[in-house]
Design an enzyme around this catalytic site. Sequence first.
Site, PDB file in Angstrom:
ATOM      1  N   PHE A 229     -27.416  22.297  40.858  1.00 30.83           N
ATOM      2  CA  PHE A 229     -28.391  22.081  39.784  1.00 30.83           C
ATOM      3  C   PHE A 229     -27.778  21.092  38.795  1.00 30.83           C
ATOM      4  O   PHE A 229     -26.620  20.661  38.947  1.00 30.83           O
ATOM      5  CB  PHE A 229     -28.762  23.404  39.094  1.00 30.83           C
ATOM      6  CG  PHE A 229     -27.647  24.038  38.286  1.00 30.83           C
ATOM      7  CD1 PHE A 229     -26.646  24.773  38.908  1.00 30.83           C
ATOM      8  CD2 PHE A 229     -27.590  23.894  36.903  1.00 30.83           C
ATOM      9  CE1 PHE A 229     -25.621  25.348  38.175  1.00 30.83           C
ATOM     10  CE2 PHE A 229     -26.568  24.474  36.153  1.00 30.83           C
ATOM     11  CZ  PHE A 229     -25.578  25.201  36.798  1.00 30.83           C
ATOM     12  N   GLY A 230     -28.577  20.715  37.797  1.00 25.35           N
ATOM     13  CA  GLY A 230     -28.072  19.866  36.716  1.00 25.35           C
ATOM     14  C   GLY A 230     -27.387  18.601  37.234  1.00 25.35           C
ATOM     15  O   GLY A 230     -27.929  17.862  38.059  1.00 25.35           O
ATOM     16  N   TYR A 231     -26.165  18.371  36.764  1.00 26.34           N
ATOM     17  CA  TYR A 231     -25.421  17.147  37.069  1.00 26.34           C
ATOM     18  C   TYR A 231     -24.564  17.276  38.332  1.00 26.34           C
ATOM     19  O   TYR A 231     -23.722  16.407  38.596  1.00 26.34           O
ATOM     20  CB  TYR A 231     -24.510  16.790  35.882  1.00 26.34           C
ATOM     21  CG  TYR A 231     -25.208  16.420  34.583  1.00 26.34           C
ATOM     22  CD1 TYR A 231     -25.983  17.344  33.890  1.00 26.34           C
ATOM     23  CD2 TYR A 231     -25.066  15.151  34.035  1.00 26.34           C
ATOM     24  CE1 TYR A 231     -26.610  17.020  32.690  1.00 26.34           C
ATOM     25  CE2 TYR A 231     -25.684  14.813  32.825  1.00 26.34           C
ATOM     26  CZ  TYR A 231     -26.447  15.755  32.163  1.00 26.34           C
ATOM     27  OH  TYR A 231     -27.051  15.429  30.978  1.00 26.34           O
TER      28      TYR A 231
ATOM     29  N   HIS B 260     -31.529  31.366  30.297  1.00 27.44           N
ATOM     30  CA  HIS B 260     -32.868  31.056  30.811  1.00 27.44           C
ATOM     31  C   HIS B 260     -32.749  29.970  31.880  1.00 27.44           C
ATOM     32  O   HIS B 260     -33.750  29.401  32.293  1.00 27.44           O
ATOM     33  CB  HIS B 260     -33.774  30.571  29.681  1.00 27.44           C
ATOM     34  CG  HIS B 260     -34.133  31.652  28.692  1.00 27.44           C
ATOM     35  ND1 HIS B 260     -33.219  32.159  27.805  1.00 27.44           N
ATOM     36  CD2 HIS B 260     -35.292  32.326  28.482  1.00 27.44           C
ATOM     37  CE1 HIS B 260     -33.809  33.093  27.069  1.00 27.44           C
ATOM     38  NE2 HIS B 260     -35.062  33.214  27.462  1.00 27.44           N
ATOM     39  N   ASN B 261     -31.508  29.645  32.267  1.00 25.06           N
ATOM     40  CA  ASN B 261     -31.257  28.567  33.225  1.00 25.06           C
ATOM     41  C   ASN B 261     -31.083  29.183  34.621  1.00 25.06           C
ATOM     42  O   ASN B 261     -30.127  29.925  34.868  1.00 25.06           O
ATOM     43  CB  ASN B 261     -29.993  27.810  32.767  1.00 25.06           C
ATOM     44  CG  ASN B 261     -29.604  26.685  33.699  1.00 25.06           C
ATOM     45  OD1 ASN B 261     -29.594  26.838  34.911  1.00 25.06           O
ATOM     46  ND2 ASN B 261     -29.261  25.543  33.116  1.00 25.06           N
TER      47      ASN B 261
ATOM     48  N   HIS C 299     -15.872  25.138  37.056  1.00 20.72           N
ATOM     49  CA  HIS C 299     -15.638  25.562  35.676  1.00 20.72           C
ATOM     50  C   HIS C 299     -16.136  26.986  35.438  1.00 20.72           C
ATOM     51  O   HIS C 299     -15.465  27.807  34.834  1.00 20.72           O
ATOM     52  CB  HIS C 299     -16.342  24.578  34.732  1.00 20.72           C
ATOM     53  CG  HIS C 299     -17.762  24.290  35.112  1.00 20.72           C
ATOM     54  ND1 HIS C 299     -18.120  23.935  36.398  1.00 20.72           N
ATOM     55  CD2 HIS C 299     -18.932  24.325  34.409  1.00 20.72           C
ATOM     56  CE1 HIS C 299     -19.430  23.761  36.452  1.00 20.72           C
ATOM     57  NE2 HIS C 299     -19.941  23.985  35.260  1.00 20.72           N
ATOM     58  N   ARG C 300     -17.314  27.287  35.984  1.00 19.75           N
ATOM     59  CA  ARG C 300     -17.910  28.620  35.753  1.00 19.75           C
ATOM     60  C   ARG C 300     -17.080  29.696  36.454  1.00 19.75           C
ATOM     61  O   ARG C 300     -16.831  30.760  35.888  1.00 19.75           O
ATOM     62  CB  ARG C 300     -19.355  28.595  36.265  1.00 19.75           C
ATOM     63  CG  ARG C 300     -20.178  29.820  35.938  1.00 19.75           C
ATOM     64  CD  ARG C 300     -21.666  29.529  36.035  1.00 19.75           C
ATOM     65  NE  ARG C 300     -22.077  28.581  35.014  1.00 19.75           N
ATOM     66  CZ  ARG C 300     -22.370  27.295  35.273  1.00 19.75           C
ATOM     67  NH1 ARG C 300     -22.336  26.812  36.501  1.00 19.75           N
ATOM     68  NH2 ARG C 300     -22.703  26.487  34.279  1.00 19.75           N
TER      69      ARG C 300
ATOM     70  N   ASP D  13     -22.160  28.874  27.964  1.00 19.07           N
ATOM     71  CA  ASP D  13     -22.519  27.558  27.441  1.00 19.07           C
ATOM     72  C   ASP D  13     -21.636  26.558  28.161  1.00 19.07           C
ATOM     73  O   ASP D  13     -20.425  26.757  28.288  1.00 19.07           O
ATOM     74  CB  ASP D  13     -22.349  27.444  25.932  1.00 19.07           C
ATOM     75  CG  ASP D  13     -23.164  26.258  25.412  1.00 19.07           C
ATOM     76  OD1 ASP D  13     -24.405  26.291  25.523  1.00 19.07           O
ATOM     77  OD2 ASP D  13     -22.564  25.270  24.951  1.00 19.07           O
ATOM     78  N   SER D  14     -22.252  25.514  28.662  1.00 20.52           N
ATOM     79  CA  SER D  14     -21.492  24.628  29.530  1.00 20.52           C
ATOM     80  C   SER D  14     -21.993  23.201  29.409  1.00 20.52           C
ATOM     81  O   SER D  14     -23.001  22.929  28.760  1.00 20.52           O
ATOM     82  CB  SER D  14     -21.587  25.122  30.977  1.00 20.52           C
ATOM     83  OG  SER D  14     -22.912  25.482  31.303  1.00 20.52           O
TER      84      SER D  14
HETATM   85  P1  IMP Z   1     -26.517  24.750  28.049  1.00 22.72           P
HETATM   86  O1  IMP Z   1     -25.231  25.483  28.329  1.00 22.72           O
HETATM   87  O2  IMP Z   1     -27.697  25.654  28.186  1.00 22.72           O
HETATM   88  O3  IMP Z   1     -26.448  24.010  26.759  1.00 22.72           O
HETATM   89  O4  IMP Z   1     -26.737  23.678  29.189  1.00 22.72           O
HETATM   90  C1  IMP Z   1     -25.707  23.163  29.917  1.00 22.72           C
HETATM   91  C2  IMP Z   1     -26.180  22.053  30.811  1.00 22.72           C
HETATM   92  O5  IMP Z   1     -25.002  21.533  31.444  1.00 22.72           O
HETATM   93  C3  IMP Z   1     -27.080  22.512  31.935  1.00 22.72           C
HETATM   94  O6  IMP Z   1     -28.424  22.349  31.636  1.00 22.72           O
HETATM   95  C4  IMP Z   1     -26.674  21.608  33.089  1.00 22.72           C
HETATM   96  O7  IMP Z   1     -27.389  20.435  33.060  1.00 22.72           O
HETATM   97  C5  IMP Z   1     -25.243  21.250  32.792  1.00 22.72           C
HETATM   98  N1  IMP Z   1     -24.360  22.070  33.621  1.00 22.72           N
HETATM   99  C6  IMP Z   1     -23.624  23.132  33.234  1.00 22.72           C
HETATM  100  N2  IMP Z   1     -22.985  23.662  34.276  1.00 22.72           N
HETATM  101  C7  IMP Z   1     -23.336  22.920  35.338  1.00 22.72           C
HETATM  102  C8  IMP Z   1     -23.012  23.005  36.717  1.00 22.72           C
HETATM  103  O8  IMP Z   1     -22.296  23.884  37.190  1.00 22.72           O
HETATM  104  N3  IMP Z   1     -23.558  22.060  37.481  1.00 22.72           N
HETATM  105  C9  IMP Z   1     -24.371  21.078  37.014  1.00 22.72           C
HETATM  106  N4  IMP Z   1     -24.728  20.964  35.762  1.00 22.72           N
HETATM  107  C10 IMP Z   1     -24.204  21.901  34.911  1.00 22.72           C
END
Ligand code: IMP
Length: 215
Positions: A163-165, A15-16, A199-200, A75-76
Site C-alpha cells: 500500500f502507500g509508497y 483507519h488505514n 519499519h512497522r 504513525d508512519s
Molecule cells: P499516517 O501515519 O496516517 O499519517 O500516514 C502514513 C502514510 O505513510 C500512509 O498513508 C502511507 O502512505 C505511508 N506509509 C506508512 N507506512 C507505509 C508502508 O509500510 N508502506 C507504504 N506506505 C507507508
Amino acid sequence: MTRRLEPGRLVLATHNDGKLREIRGLIGPFGFDVLSAGELGLPEPEEHGTTFEENARTKAMAAMQATGLPALADDSGICVDALEGAPGVHTADWAETGNGRDFMMAMRTVEERLRALGATDPAERRAAFVAVLCLAWPDGHCEFFRGEAPGHLIWPPRGDLGFGYDPVFVPDGHDRTFGEMSAAEKHGWTPGDAEALSHRARAFKLFAHDCLGVT
Ligand code: IMP
C-alpha cells in the site's frame, strides 16, 4: 518501566486498511481480540504533531478515550534524505487530492523533486520508512516503539502487493520493492526472530518484547 499487556480486547487506532492488515498479521499469534477504530466507527482525530510520536499519541489516546480499552496506534511515513526528511510526518498529506488520496500522485511528486535535484543514482535517492507505535493504556499511560527501514527510491513504481509508497521503496539488502513482497516477506519477522525488515515490524518487535514478553 513498561507494563505487560495480557491478551484481551485491544483497539488498533487506525483507519488505514494497509496498516490494519499488517498490524493484524503481526499481532495475530498473540491471541488478542482486535477491534479497529475504523470498524468501530470512531472519528479520525486531526494530526497536528511535528513528530511521529506526537501523532501516534494523538491517535492512541483518542481511541483509548472513546472505548476505555488499551489502544495501539501507528504513525508512519517515508523520509527522503535529499528532501531533508520530507514528506516525513506529512507523507499521507502529499497524497491528498481534496477528494481522497492518490498515492501514485504522491510518489510522482517525490520523483519530480528528486529529478529536479538531479538525483538519479541510488546513493542520491536514500530514504527510510519510519513507524512509531504508541500503546495508550486506559489510565493514560503511553509507551512508544520506533522502527526504521533504510533503503532507496526507484522509478517507475513496481509491484501491487502493499500500500502507500511501497512500490517505489527498495529496502537495503534487497532488490525488490516492498510492493513486490508478500506481507510476510515485508515484515521479515515472526515471534522469536532476531531481525525484522519493515519499519512497522521493527517497531512491533520492540512492542512484542516489552509488552508481550517475547524474547
Ligand atoms: P499516517 O501515519 O496516517 O499519517 O500516514 C502514513 C502514510 O505513510 C500512509 O498513508 C502511507 O502512505 C505511508 N506509509 C506508512 N507506512 C507505509 C508502508 O509500510 N508502506 C507504504 N506506505 C507507508
